[in-house]
Design a protein around this motif. Structure first.
Motif, mmCIF file in Angstrom:
data_model
loop_
_atom_site.group_PDB
_atom_site.id
_atom_site.type_symbol
_atom_site.label_atom_id
_atom_site.label_comp_id
_atom_site.label_asym_id
_atom_site.label_seq_id
_atom_site.Cartn_x
_atom_site.Cartn_y
_atom_site.Cartn_z
ATOM 1 N N THR A 195 15.563 -57.453 -15.355
ATOM 2 C CA THR A 195 15.944 -56.510 -14.303
ATOM 3 C C THR A 195 17.424 -56.624 -13.947
ATOM 4 O OG1 THR A 195 15.269 -58.107 -12.615
ATOM 5 C CG2 THR A 195 13.622 -56.515 -13.324
ATOM 6 N N LYS A 199 19.911 -53.447 -13.966
ATOM 7 C CA LYS A 199 20.692 -53.081 -12.789
ATOM 8 C C LYS A 199 22.175 -52.999 -13.124
ATOM 9 C CE LYS A 199 17.811 -54.808 -8.979
ATOM 10 N NZ LYS A 199 17.737 -55.786 -7.854
ATOM 11 N N GLU A 202 23.010 -49.900 -15.132
ATOM 12 C CA GLU A 202 23.008 -48.707 -14.299
ATOM 13 C C GLU A 202 24.391 -48.437 -13.704
ATOM 14 O OE1 GLU A 202 18.748 -47.466 -12.329
ATOM 15 O OE2 GLU A 202 19.998 -48.890 -11.241
ATOM 16 N N LYS A 203 25.110 -49.510 -13.383
ATOM 17 C CA LYS A 203 26.444 -49.363 -12.789
ATOM 18 C C LYS A 203 27.486 -48.982 -13.831
ATOM 19 C CE LYS A 203 25.395 -52.946 -9.363
ATOM 20 N NZ LYS A 203 25.732 -54.317 -8.888
ATOM 21 N N SER A 278 12.477 -55.043 -5.430
ATOM 22 C CA SER A 278 13.158 -53.881 -6.001
ATOM 23 C C SER A 278 13.348 -53.996 -7.507
ATOM 24 C CB SER A 278 14.524 -53.694 -5.327
ATOM 25 O OG SER A 278 15.361 -54.825 -5.542
ATOM 26 N N GLN A 279 13.411 -55.215 -8.031
ATOM 27 C CA GLN A 279 13.629 -55.386 -9.463
ATOM 28 C C GLN A 279 12.391 -55.070 -10.283
ATOM 29 O OE1 GLN A 279 13.222 -57.798 -7.351
ATOM 30 N NE2 GLN A 279 11.775 -59.253 -8.212
#
Length: 335
Positions: A195, A199, A202-203, A278-279
């Protein structure tokens, strides 16, 4: 890695020398049914999933805290602080070679096209090859385990000499800080997986130099171990545990991904440890290669041979039959 091996050796001798047995709630002559273990923050382990699905029958799990790394987890199993622990198979080889009385019984995580660890650099980085890593800092979660072995395998396969390999500097960076350390220029390469990798991707602004999947293909990378004296005293308990974990692995393969994630979220909520879930939305697979976590010879022999070539196995190469067994796994007959 030599420092890691020295620590593993000391802890192995402590575990065997002290004569400590697993401290459970079993009556004299009865098999132990309460298994102490370490968990992971914001994550659900396969034994926890198996228990929630009702696959562990009369066995109950007792959480004593969270582990900091795979080597630490199997060290805790060696010293009798927990009944079972899980780690990268290469770390298990080193600990067993240091005379620790442990044996792997089922795989629990692995590498495939969906689940892998990557060595990431910033977009625009001058690092484009193994040679470019000389003199550079590579941030990873722990030393002497999966990603240090992957890194050194990559370097050797790409022609670096032993002297050049020693000039590449793996350093420990907490996983939650690894991405930021890369973006801040504190490290040159960041090892990201799961995860935290998704994440970061995504950035944007980062890309992989290479991944463990590209390097070695699909394989089971880590296994759960028990002390050998526990295996002898509690074969029925171990068989139930291994079969429960095996069934949990197959449940994740055959259940729609959204349902697996929802189940994990429910387990986190019920255990009430104030964790961020959230992960979980990034979950893809356990990565385990063998049916029900069955362990293949190559998943240990690869690291036995590598550690032997690098001079880490001072006491000789341990036999595969000492390192792992599939005898407790119900999927063995089916295979």
């Amino acid at each position: 890695m030599r420092r890691s091996l020295a620590l593993l050796t000391a802890l192995a001798l402590l575990g065997t020398g002290s004569g400590c047995a697993s401290r459970g709630d079993a009556a004299p002559g009865a098999e132990q049914k309460v298994l102490r273990y370490q968990g992971a923050v914001g994550a659900v382990t396969l034994p926890e999933l198996a228990a929630d699905l009702g696959y562990l029958d009369s066995i109950s799990l007792k959480w004593i805290g969270n582990t900091t790394s795979g080597p630490q987890d199997i060290q805790a199993a060696t010293t009798g602080d927990v009944e079972f622990g899980g780690a990268f198979n290469g770390a298990i080889v080193k600990l067993r070679a240091a005379k620790a009385p442990i044996q792997a019984v089922v795989g629990y995580y692995g590498v495939n096209e969906q689940v892998y660890g990557g060595f990431y650099v910033l977009d625009g980085s001058p690092i484009r090859s193994a040679k470019d890593l000389i003199g550079k800092k590579i941030g990873m979660n722990t030393l002497g385990a999966h990603y240090e072995a992957i890194l050194k395998t990559y370097l050797v396969r790409n022609g670096l000499t032993d002297e050049e390999v020693r000039k590449v500097e793996p350093i420990v960076v907490p996983p939650v800080s690894t991405e930021q350390s890369l973006r801040a220029g504190q490290i040159d390469v960041a090892v990201l997986s799961g995860t935290l990798r998704d994440k970061a991707l995504e950035k944007g602004g980062i890309h992989p130099l290479f991944t463990d999947y590209e390097l070695l293909g699909a394989f089971t990378a880590g296994s759960y171990v028990f002390r050998t004296d526990f295996l002898k005293r509690n074969p029925g308990t171990v068989r139930t545990f291994v079969t429960g974990v095996a069934k949990a692995i197959e449940w994740t393969r055959t259940t729609p991904r959204e349902q697996v994630i929802a189940r994990y979220a429910d387990i986190l909520r019920k255990r009430a440890r104030n964790e961020d879930d959230s992960q979980l939305k990034f979950w893809r697979s356990t990565g385990v290669a063998g049916a029900g976590g069955l362990i293949a010879d190559k998943e240990f022999s690869t690291w036995v041979d590598w550690l032997d070539r690098s001079g880490e196995l001072k006491n000789g190469k341990p036999a595969l039959t000492d390192l792992f067994t599939n005898q407790y796994n119900a999927y063995k007959a089916a295979s």
